[in-house]
Scaffold this motif. Structure first.
Motif, mmCIF file in Angstrom:
data_model
loop_
_atom_site.group_PDB
_atom_site.id
_atom_site.type_symbol
_atom_site.label_atom_id
_atom_site.label_comp_id
_atom_site.label_asym_id
_atom_site.label_seq_id
_atom_site.Cartn_x
_atom_site.Cartn_y
_atom_site.Cartn_z
ATOM 1 N N HIS A 52 16.296 -24.192 -19.894
ATOM 2 C CA HIS A 52 15.037 -24.897 -19.693
ATOM 3 C C HIS A 52 14.721 -24.991 -18.205
ATOM 4 O O HIS A 52 15.616 -25.035 -17.359
ATOM 5 N N VAL A 53 13.434 -25.065 -17.908
ATOM 6 C CA VAL A 53 12.971 -25.245 -16.539
ATOM 7 C C VAL A 53 12.226 -26.570 -16.440
ATOM 8 O O VAL A 53 11.405 -26.897 -17.310
ATOM 9 N N VAL A 54 12.530 -27.345 -15.411
ATOM 10 C CA VAL A 54 11.840 -28.608 -15.135
ATOM 11 C C VAL A 54 11.287 -28.514 -13.718
ATOM 12 O O VAL A 54 12.041 -28.419 -12.754
ATOM 13 N N LEU A 55 9.969 -28.533 -13.596
ATOM 14 C CA LEU A 55 9.343 -28.359 -12.290
ATOM 15 C C LEU A 55 9.197 -29.661 -11.522
ATOM 16 O O LEU A 55 9.224 -29.668 -10.297
ATOM 17 N N ASP A 56 9.022 -30.770 -12.220
ATOM 18 C CA ASP A 56 8.854 -32.070 -11.565
ATOM 19 C C ASP A 56 10.061 -32.940 -11.905
ATOM 20 O O ASP A 56 10.070 -33.659 -12.906
ATOM 21 N N GLU A 57 11.084 -32.881 -11.083
ATOM 22 C CA GLU A 57 12.342 -33.582 -11.364
ATOM 23 C C GLU A 57 12.168 -35.100 -11.319
ATOM 24 O O GLU A 57 12.835 -35.821 -12.068
ATOM 25 N N GLU A 58 11.286 -35.580 -10.456
ATOM 26 C CA GLU A 58 11.085 -37.033 -10.354
ATOM 27 C C GLU A 58 10.493 -37.596 -11.639
ATOM 28 O O GLU A 58 10.960 -38.608 -12.168
ATOM 29 N N ARG A 59 9.475 -36.945 -12.172
ATOM 30 C CA ARG A 59 8.868 -37.412 -13.420
ATOM 31 C C ARG A 59 9.827 -37.232 -14.595
ATOM 32 O O ARG A 59 9.828 -38.026 -15.539
ATOM 33 N N TRP A 111 5.544 -30.834 -28.144
ATOM 34 C CA TRP A 111 6.603 -29.837 -28.255
ATOM 35 C C TRP A 111 7.959 -30.521 -28.346
ATOM 36 O O TRP A 111 8.210 -31.522 -27.680
ATOM 37 N N ASN A 112 8.831 -29.976 -29.157
ATOM 38 C CA ASN A 112 10.185 -30.491 -29.288
ATOM 39 C C ASN A 112 11.051 -29.853 -28.204
ATOM 40 O O ASN A 112 11.395 -28.679 -28.276
ATOM 41 N N ALA A 113 11.412 -30.645 -27.197
ATOM 42 C CA ALA A 113 12.171 -30.126 -26.054
ATOM 43 C C ALA A 113 13.671 -30.081 -26.313
ATOM 44 O O ALA A 113 14.414 -29.521 -25.503
ATOM 45 N N GLY A 114 14.124 -30.685 -27.403
ATOM 46 C CA GLY A 114 15.561 -30.702 -27.677
ATOM 47 C C GLY A 114 16.335 -31.572 -26.704
ATOM 48 O O GLY A 114 17.500 -31.297 -26.410
ATOM 49 N N ILE A 115 15.701 -32.617 -26.205
ATOM 50 C CA ILE A 115 16.347 -33.568 -25.292
ATOM 51 C C ILE A 115 16.455 -34.899 -26.031
ATOM 52 O O ILE A 115 15.438 -35.460 -26.455
ATOM 53 N N ASP A 165 10.620 -23.894 -21.989
ATOM 54 C CA ASP A 165 11.833 -23.502 -22.705
ATOM 55 C C ASP A 165 12.389 -22.169 -22.217
ATOM 56 O O ASP A 165 13.581 -21.891 -22.375
ATOM 57 N N VAL A 166 11.552 -21.345 -21.618
ATOM 58 C CA VAL A 166 11.940 -20.013 -21.137
ATOM 59 C C VAL A 166 12.681 -19.261 -22.254
ATOM 60 O O VAL A 166 13.745 -18.674 -22.038
ATOM 61 N N GLY A 167 12.103 -19.303 -23.441
ATOM 62 C CA GLY A 167 12.769 -18.679 -24.585
ATOM 63 C C GLY A 167 12.580 -17.182 -24.669
ATOM 64 O O GLY A 167 13.269 -16.510 -25.436
ATOM 65 N N THR A 168 11.638 -16.640 -23.907
ATOM 66 C CA THR A 168 11.405 -15.198 -23.912
ATOM 67 C C THR A 168 11.253 -14.714 -22.475
ATOM 68 O O THR A 168 10.985 -15.498 -21.561
ATOM 69 N N TRP A 169 11.381 -13.412 -22.283
ATOM 70 C CA TRP A 169 11.188 -12.848 -20.944
ATOM 71 C C TRP A 169 9.762 -13.075 -20.466
ATOM 72 O O TRP A 169 9.515 -13.280 -19.272
ATOM 73 N N ALA A 170 8.796 -13.052 -21.384
ATOM 74 C CA ALA A 170 7.404 -13.246 -20.999
ATOM 75 C C ALA A 170 7.164 -14.619 -20.386
ATOM 76 O O ALA A 170 6.218 -14.811 -19.616
ATOM 77 N N ALA A 171 8.031 -15.576 -20.687
ATOM 78 C CA ALA A 171 7.879 -16.921 -20.133
ATOM 79 C C ALA A 171 8.055 -16.942 -18.620
ATOM 80 O O ALA A 171 7.609 -17.890 -17.957
ATOM 81 N N LEU A 172 8.691 -15.938 -18.062
ATOM 82 C CA LEU A 172 8.897 -15.911 -16.610
ATOM 83 C C LEU A 172 7.580 -15.865 -15.852
ATOM 84 O O LEU A 172 7.507 -16.283 -14.694
ATOM 85 N N GLU A 173 6.523 -15.377 -16.505
ATOM 86 C CA GLU A 173 5.213 -15.343 -15.857
ATOM 87 C C GLU A 173 4.668 -16.740 -15.609
ATOM 88 O O GLU A 173 3.814 -16.932 -14.737
ATOM 89 N N ARG A 174 5.140 -17.723 -16.378
ATOM 90 C CA ARG A 174 4.677 -19.095 -16.184
ATOM 91 C C ARG A 174 5.472 -19.816 -15.103
ATOM 92 O O ARG A 174 5.120 -20.937 -14.736
#
Length: 263
Positions: free
Chosen positions: A1-8, A96-100, A172-181
């Motif tokens: 998983h990727v988290v861009l805003d660690e503070e939030r 979305w279900n983040a699984g956290i 979730d970065v579940g696919t290679w295509a997610a890298l574009e985001r």
């Protein structure tokens, strides 16, 4: 998983801990959807939850449920079709279900006891082995447990599930295509990681972080090209979400058997 805003993210976790500490609740974190994603699971929110003063300042964006940061969970949907995903995005009731997950030990033990008694019995035996110092037997006992995800074993059956909405740049970065985001693109829309160049090529995702050779693409469009330790993967970017069957075949059969067409 990727988290861009660690503070939030930390603030959301702290709130989830507060909710879970208030009783025997199974608390999950749901992500406000930004697109009709077919590859994610969804959580349907029910009524705002305000027991014991657990309330917040905002709700799910665009919904009528403003005023609470905690909701009861009505249902889970795993990887819906595009029509349902569009409906979930528009209705303001789904996350979305983040699984956290956050819960007290007493809450999760009771959930296993009630909804997954076979797993509970096995885990109790492992607990006893650890307490007696029989570490060698723990691995064998653990591997013999029934393989079930926490979602199927407990969350889709329990009635004390709460969800805390989160908005902290999760993917979730579940696919290679997610890298574009996640990663920046060059002037031709290519995402390039590692030692690689794209000539007269556009819209590609190229990963050569191993860097054992220079990876060159020429005159291609909308591909995923990955240099791994064992093989080089080339696929249509639109099909990158369906690679699970390919990787399972390679892992199960081995590269040699695949090359000899024995699998």
């Amino acid at each position: 998983h990727v988290v861009l805003d660690e503070e939030r993210f930390a603030e959301t976790l702290q709130h989830a801990v507060q909710v879970a500490s208030g009783g025997d609740y199974l608390v999950t974190i749901g992500i406000r959807p930004t697109r009709p994603e077919e590859g994610y699971g969804y959580i349907e929110c029910e009524d705002p939850f305000a027991e014991r003063g657990v309330r917040g300042r905002e709700g799910i964006g665009g919904s009528k449920k403003q005023g609470a940061l905690v909701y009861r969970v009505k249902s889970f949907t795993e990887k819906p079709g595009v029509d349902d995903a569009l409906r979930f995005l528009k209705d303001g009731k789904h996350l979305w279900n983040a699984g956290i997950f956050v819960w007290r030990l007493s809450a999760i033990r009771q959930a296993f006891r009630e909804y997954a008694p076979v797993l509970y019995e096995g885990l109790s035996e492992i607990e006893g082995l650890l307490q007696r110092g029989y570490d060698a037997e723990v691995r064998e006992k653990f591997l013999a447990l029934e393989r079930r995800s926490i979602d199927y074993a407990l969350l889709e059956r329990a009635n004390n599930i709460l969800v805390v909405p989160g908005d902290f740049g999760w993917d979730d970065v579940g696919t290679w295509a997610a890298l574009e985001r996640i990663y920046d693109r060059d002037e031709n829309g290519n995402v390039i990681k590692g030692e690689a160049i794209a000539i007269e090529a556009s819209g590609n995702i190229i990963d050569n972080t191993i860097g054992d050779k220079l990876l060159v693409t020429f005159g291609v469009k909308d591909l995923v090209v990955v240099n791994s330790e064992d093989f080089i993967l080339v696929t249509d970017k639109r099909r990158s979400g369906n690679l699970k069957n390919v990787t399972e075949m390679l892992n199960t059969c081995g590269i040699k058997q695949v090359l000899e067409k024995q699998c």
